[in-house]
Design a protein around this motif. Structure first.
Motif, PDB file in Angstrom:
ATOM      1  N   ARG A 150     -13.067 -46.387  21.650  1.00  5.69           N
ATOM      2  CA  ARG A 150     -11.720 -46.306  22.213  1.00  5.69           C
ATOM      3  C   ARG A 150     -11.003 -47.653  22.086  1.00  5.69           C
ATOM      4  NH1 ARG A 150     -13.295 -44.713  26.761  1.00  5.69           N
ATOM      5  NH2 ARG A 150     -13.399 -42.518  26.199  1.00  5.69           N
ATOM      6  N   ASN A 151     -11.707 -48.718  22.414  1.00  3.18           N
ATOM      7  CA  ASN A 151     -11.104 -50.055  22.337  1.00  3.18           C
ATOM      8  C   ASN A 151     -10.821 -50.458  20.889  1.00  3.18           C
ATOM      9  OD1 ASN A 151     -11.272 -50.294  25.121  1.00  3.18           O
ATOM     10  ND2 ASN A 151     -13.263 -51.335  25.065  1.00  3.18           N
ATOM     11  N   GLY A 152     -11.656 -49.968  19.967  1.00  6.96           N
ATOM     12  CA  GLY A 152     -11.470 -50.315  18.553  1.00  6.96           C
ATOM     13  C   GLY A 152     -10.584 -49.342  17.803  1.00  6.96           C
ATOM     14  N   GLY A 153     -10.189 -48.250  18.467  1.00  8.72           N
ATOM     15  CA  GLY A 153      -9.311 -47.267  17.838  1.00  8.72           C
ATOM     16  C   GLY A 153      -9.964 -46.475  16.727  1.00  8.72           C
ATOM     17  N   VAL A 154     -11.274 -46.210  16.867  1.00  9.81           N
ATOM     18  CA  VAL A 154     -11.981 -45.445  15.836  1.00  9.81           C
ATOM     19  C   VAL A 154     -12.624 -44.205  16.456  1.00  9.81           C
ATOM     20  CG1 VAL A 154     -12.470 -47.530  14.529  1.00  9.81           C
ATOM     21  CG2 VAL A 154     -14.196 -46.639  16.078  1.00  9.81           C
ATOM     22  N   GLY A 155     -12.856 -43.195  15.624  1.00  9.72           N
ATOM     23  CA  GLY A 155     -13.519 -41.980  16.077  1.00  9.72           C
ATOM     24  C   GLY A 155     -15.017 -42.192  16.214  1.00  9.72           C
ATOM     25  N   PHE A 156     -15.634 -41.430  17.106  1.00  8.04           N
ATOM     26  CA  PHE A 156     -17.054 -41.616  17.360  1.00  8.04           C
ATOM     27  C   PHE A 156     -17.907 -41.242  16.150  1.00  8.04           C
ATOM     28  CE2 PHE A 156     -21.214 -40.164  18.964  1.00  8.04           C
ATOM     29  CZ  PHE A 156     -21.649 -41.370  19.491  1.00  8.04           C
ATOM     30  N   THR A 157     -17.496 -40.223  15.389  1.00  8.22           N
ATOM     31  CA  THR A 157     -18.270 -39.844  14.200  1.00  8.22           C
ATOM     32  C   THR A 157     -18.340 -41.001  13.216  1.00  8.22           C
ATOM     33  OG1 THR A 157     -17.612 -37.522  14.451  1.00  8.22           O
ATOM     34  CG2 THR A 157     -18.478 -38.183  12.309  1.00  8.22           C
ATOM     35  N   SER A 158     -17.228 -41.694  13.011  1.00  3.71           N
ATOM     36  CA  SER A 158     -17.209 -42.855  12.106  1.00  3.71           C
ATOM     37  C   SER A 158     -18.131 -43.949  12.620  1.00  3.71           C
ATOM     38  CB  SER A 158     -15.784 -43.392  11.985  1.00  3.71           C
ATOM     39  OG  SER A 158     -14.901 -42.388  11.554  1.00  3.71           O
ATOM     40  N   TYR A 159     -18.126 -44.166  13.918  1.00  2.00           N
ATOM     41  CA  TYR A 159     -18.994 -45.173  14.529  1.00  2.00           C
ATOM     42  C   TYR A 159     -20.463 -44.799  14.311  1.00  2.00           C
ATOM     43  CZ  TYR A 159     -20.877 -48.287  18.180  1.00  2.00           C
ATOM     44  OH  TYR A 159     -21.588 -49.244  18.862  1.00  2.00           O
ATOM     45  N   ALA A 160     -20.785 -43.527  14.504  1.00  2.00           N
ATOM     46  CA  ALA A 160     -22.160 -43.061  14.330  1.00  2.00           C
ATOM     47  C   ALA A 160     -22.607 -43.218  12.878  1.00  2.00           C
ATOM     48  CB  ALA A 160     -22.284 -41.601  14.769  1.00  2.00           C
ATOM     49  N   ILE A 161     -21.701 -42.939  11.933  1.00  4.71           N
ATOM     50  CA  ILE A 161     -22.034 -43.110  10.517  1.00  4.71           C
ATOM     51  C   ILE A 161     -22.336 -44.578  10.221  1.00  4.71           C
ATOM     52  CG2 ILE A 161     -21.121 -43.007   8.166  1.00  4.71           C
ATOM     53  CD1 ILE A 161     -19.520 -40.521   9.067  1.00  4.71           C
ATOM     54  N   ALA A 162     -21.501 -45.466  10.737  1.00  3.29           N
ATOM     55  CA  ALA A 162     -21.721 -46.897  10.512  1.00  3.29           C
ATOM     56  C   ALA A 162     -23.087 -47.331  11.049  1.00  3.29           C
ATOM     57  CB  ALA A 162     -20.604 -47.702  11.172  1.00  3.29           C
ATOM     58  N   GLU A 163     -23.460 -46.806  12.201  1.00  6.70           N
ATOM     59  CA  GLU A 163     -24.787 -47.115  12.748  1.00  6.70           C
ATOM     60  C   GLU A 163     -25.897 -46.633  11.822  1.00  6.70           C
ATOM     61  OE1 GLU A 163     -25.111 -47.385  17.481  1.00  6.70           O
ATOM     62  OE2 GLU A 163     -24.655 -45.367  16.765  1.00  6.70           O
ATOM     63  N   MET A 164     -25.738 -45.433  11.282  1.00  4.21           N
ATOM     64  CA  MET A 164     -26.781 -44.839  10.448  1.00  4.21           C
ATOM     65  C   MET A 164     -26.978 -45.581   9.125  1.00  4.21           C
ATOM     66  SD  MET A 164     -26.028 -40.760  10.905  1.00  4.21           S
ATOM     67  CE  MET A 164     -25.609 -40.092  12.521  1.00  4.21           C
ATOM     68  N   ILE A 165     -25.916 -46.156   8.570  1.00  4.49           N
ATOM     69  CA  ILE A 165     -26.015 -46.738   7.227  1.00  4.49           C
ATOM     70  C   ILE A 165     -26.049 -48.259   7.233  1.00  4.49           C
ATOM     71  CG2 ILE A 165     -24.815 -44.730   6.268  1.00  4.49           C
ATOM     72  CD1 ILE A 165     -22.367 -46.529   5.828  1.00  4.49           C
ATOM     73  N   GLN A 166     -26.073 -48.886   8.392  1.00  5.61           N
ATOM     74  CA  GLN A 166     -25.916 -50.345   8.453  1.00  5.61           C
ATOM     75  C   GLN A 166     -27.059 -51.115   7.787  1.00  5.61           C
ATOM     76  OE1 GLN A 166     -26.076 -51.973  12.496  1.00  5.61           O
ATOM     77  NE2 GLN A 166     -27.055 -50.095  13.204  1.00  5.61           N
ATOM     78  N   ASP A 167     -28.222 -50.494   7.644  1.00  2.00           N
ATOM     79  CA  ASP A 167     -29.348 -51.184   7.006  1.00  2.00           C
ATOM     80  C   ASP A 167     -29.582 -50.737   5.569  1.00  2.00           C
ATOM     81  OD1 ASP A 167     -29.938 -52.698   9.294  1.00  2.00           O
ATOM     82  OD2 ASP A 167     -31.048 -51.016  10.170  1.00  2.00           O
ATOM     83  N   ILE A 168     -28.651 -49.941   5.028  1.00  2.00           N
ATOM     84  CA  ILE A 168     -28.782 -49.456   3.651  1.00  2.00           C
ATOM     85  C   ILE A 168     -27.906 -50.316   2.745  1.00  2.00           C
ATOM     86  CG2 ILE A 168     -28.489 -47.477   2.103  1.00  2.00           C
ATOM     87  CD1 ILE A 168     -28.819 -45.668   4.567  1.00  2.00           C
ATOM     88  N   PRO A 169     -28.475 -50.972   1.735  1.00  2.00           N
ATOM     89  CA  PRO A 169     -27.708 -51.949   0.945  1.00  2.00           C
ATOM     90  C   PRO A 169     -26.758 -51.351  -0.088  1.00  2.00           C
ATOM     91  CG  PRO A 169     -29.965 -51.814   0.134  1.00  2.00           C
ATOM     92  CD  PRO A 169     -29.914 -50.968   1.370  1.00  2.00           C
ATOM     93  N   HIS A 170     -26.943 -50.078  -0.461  1.00  2.00           N
ATOM     94  CA  HIS A 170     -26.111 -49.510  -1.516  1.00  2.00           C
ATOM     95  C   HIS A 170     -25.123 -48.487  -0.949  1.00  2.00           C
ATOM     96  CE1 HIS A 170     -29.990 -47.343  -1.251  1.00  2.00           C
ATOM     97  NE2 HIS A 170     -29.232 -46.259  -1.317  1.00  2.00           N
ATOM     98  N   GLU A 171     -24.153 -48.134  -1.774  1.00  2.03           N
ATOM     99  CA  GLU A 171     -23.105 -47.196  -1.366  1.00  2.03           C
ATOM    100  C   GLU A 171     -23.697 -45.841  -0.992  1.00  2.03           C
ATOM    101  OE1 GLU A 171     -18.818 -46.463  -3.201  1.00  2.03           O
ATOM    102  OE2 GLU A 171     -20.334 -45.319  -4.311  1.00  2.03           O
ATOM    103  N   GLN A 172     -23.144 -45.258   0.052  1.00  2.00           N
ATOM    104  CA  GLN A 172     -23.590 -43.958   0.510  1.00  2.00           C
ATOM    105  C   GLN A 172     -22.506 -42.903   0.282  1.00  2.00           C
ATOM    106  OE1 GLN A 172     -26.951 -43.333   2.439  1.00  2.00           O
ATOM    107  NE2 GLN A 172     -26.949 -44.808   0.757  1.00  2.00           N
ATOM    108  N   ASP A 173     -22.934 -41.748  -0.195  1.00  2.00           N
ATOM    109  CA  ASP A 173     -22.041 -40.602  -0.370  1.00  2.00           C
ATOM    110  C   ASP A 173     -22.267 -39.690   0.834  1.00  2.00           C
ATOM    111  OD1 ASP A 173     -20.381 -38.628  -1.228  1.00  2.00           O
ATOM    112  OD2 ASP A 173     -21.471 -38.174  -3.075  1.00  2.00           O
ATOM    113  N   ILE A 174     -21.265 -39.577   1.686  1.00  2.00           N
ATOM    114  CA  ILE A 174     -21.422 -38.916   2.985  1.00  2.00           C
ATOM    115  C   ILE A 174     -20.558 -37.663   3.040  1.00  2.00           C
ATOM    116  CG2 ILE A 174     -21.204 -39.214   5.489  1.00  2.00           C
ATOM    117  CD1 ILE A 174     -21.155 -42.363   4.641  1.00  2.00           C
ATOM    118  N   GLY A 175     -21.206 -36.533   3.240  1.00  2.00           N
ATOM    119  CA  GLY A 175     -20.486 -35.278   3.406  1.00  2.00           C
ATOM    120  C   GLY A 175     -20.304 -34.979   4.882  1.00  2.00           C
ATOM    121  N   LEU A 176     -19.139 -34.473   5.232  1.00  2.00           N
ATOM    122  CA  LEU A 176     -18.850 -34.151   6.626  1.00  2.00           C
ATOM    123  C   LEU A 176     -18.335 -32.723   6.732  1.00  2.00           C
ATOM    124  CD1 LEU A 176     -17.386 -37.429   6.404  1.00  2.00           C
ATOM    125  CD2 LEU A 176     -18.238 -37.048   8.715  1.00  2.00           C
TER     126      LEU A 176
END
Length: 399
Positions: A221-247
């Motif tokens: 809420r403070n950052g103005g982002v949706g929770f799904t986007s936040y959750a995705i960032a958490e999931m991929i933060q330790d992956i060094p290469h580009e991720q193709d994410i389907g929603l």
């Protein structure tokens, strides 16, 4: 009868089983649960249908007087039940879209698992069925809900397929004419049995308590982002290469609460930037998601695209993945669509906050776990739902 169009890819996919496990405080007898289940089934038009395939390969929902939707009583654990049941083909031609398993825990608690074939509905559909089931269990009547479909007549006019995408579909249809084959339920049975002889899946659930969830939601809420986007960032933060994410995205345009597959989908590609904070990465993911969701052409592209193909070619692509059928055209199209080896890195469905009540007379819904199927064009499947103040995140994949 209703023609199966945008959801045709679900027909011959060997893993189209949506699972939801619920915990309910309050006790009922087996006859009471059976009666509530049957009453809820009768409340939805699609659960009174079966699937038929005509001689030209067109598929339809047709009325069925003796559908095989069922409820059974036994002890179970979610992962082992899913492993067992995904190996058992839904008999769509006999009107089997839904199975329920119920068990009685110690004390004043019941546990139930609902297994739904995707042609019977999407994740929201199964939530609406559970609501109807619990309402019937508490003695309420439930209204009859006709099925609503996303098809040529109901998709938004401004979601028309771009010229190049339409031309590509026509190109593959022309190539398929030389190899064209109509597949039936016997092909479906053989493909399903052969595939599951050598495959099984793993399911893991992570629960996030109310305090931890509230803290994350406040950051979003403070950052103005949706929770799904936040959750995705958490999931991929330790992956060094580009991720193709389907929603997966709810495609309902009128907010209806009936059962049918009204899901659509978008995809975003993103490489986590370690020079930025988690919230900054989430903001960039959020921007890319909103870009696509704001356009009907992007939001409904996959539905418009898939319905342009000869339906038997769509079947052939799924049977390519299953290892049952092969042709040059279906193999090339399967690769283009990301079936098999070139799947999405992550496929996420977030049902967000459960939009059904938790209190039903003497019964209270205290927990819900949502497990999407491992579709042919995905490998790491994530299901998210917030129920009774806490978040359940499940991870489903082939082992």
């Amino acid at each position: 009868m209703y023609k199966i169009e945008t959801e045709r890819a679900d027909l011959f996919d060997v893993n189209m089983m949506i699972a939801m496990q619920i915990a309910v405080t309050g006790r009922a007898t087996e006859p009471e649960l059976t009666e509530a289940f049957r009453g809820a089934v009768n409340s939805f038009e699609i659960l009174g249908c079966k699937v038929v395939i005509d001689g030209e390969g067109n598929a339809y929902y047709a009325p069925c007087d003796d559908g095989q939707n069922s409820i059974a009583f036994r002890d179970f654990e979610l992962e082992s039940l899913i492993r067992e049941q995904e190996r058992i083909r839904f008999r769509l031609e006999e009107g089997e879209f839904l199975r329920c398993f119920a068990s009685f825990a110690e004390g004043n608690t019941m546990k139930m698992c609902f297994l739904l074939h995707h042609l019977g509905g999407d994740g929201k559909s199964l939530c609406y069925f559970i609501e109807a089931f619990l309402r019937r269990l508490s003695g309420e009547e439930t209204e009859f809900r006709r099925a609503v479909f996303l098809n040529s007549e109901t998709l938004p006019r401004d979601s028309k397929l771009p010229f190049l995408a339409s031309a590509l579909a026509k190109h593959y249809n022309r190539k398929w004419k030389k190899e064209r084959r109509v597949f039936g339920f016997e092909d479906m049975r053989k493909a399903h049995e052969a595939f599951w002889e050598t495959h099984h899946t793993s399911v893991r659930n992570e629960a996030t308590g109310s305090e931890a969830l509230l803290e994350k939601l406040n950051q979003c809420r403070n950052g103005g982002v949706g929770f799904t986007s936040y959750a995705i960032a958490e999931m991929i933060q330790d992956i060094p290469h580009e991720q193709d994410i389907g929603l997966a995205v709810d495609g309902r345009q009128d907010g209806n609460r009936t059962m049918s597959n009204q899901a659509t989908g978008i995809s975003v590609k993103y490489r986590y930037d370690r020079r930025k904070t988690l919230l900054q990465n989430a903001a960039e993911i959020d921007r890319r998601m909103k870009n696509k969701l704001s356009s009907s052409r992007y939001k409904y592209f996959i539905l418009q695209f898939m319905k342009e193909f000869d339906p038997t070619l769509v079947d052939a692509v799924n049977l390519e993945f299953a290892g049952y059928f092969h042709s040059r055209t279906s193999a090339k199209l399967a690769k283009l669509l990301g079936y098999g080896e070139s799947t999405k890195d992550l496929s996420i469905t977030n049902l967000t906050r459960l939009d059904i009540p938790t209190a039903y007379g003497f019964f209270t819904l205290t927990d819900l776990i949502f497990v999407p199927p491992v579709i042919s064009y995905g490998k790491n499947i994530v299901g998210m739902v917030t129920a009774d103040g806490h978040l359940n995140t499940t991870f489903h994949h082939y082992e």
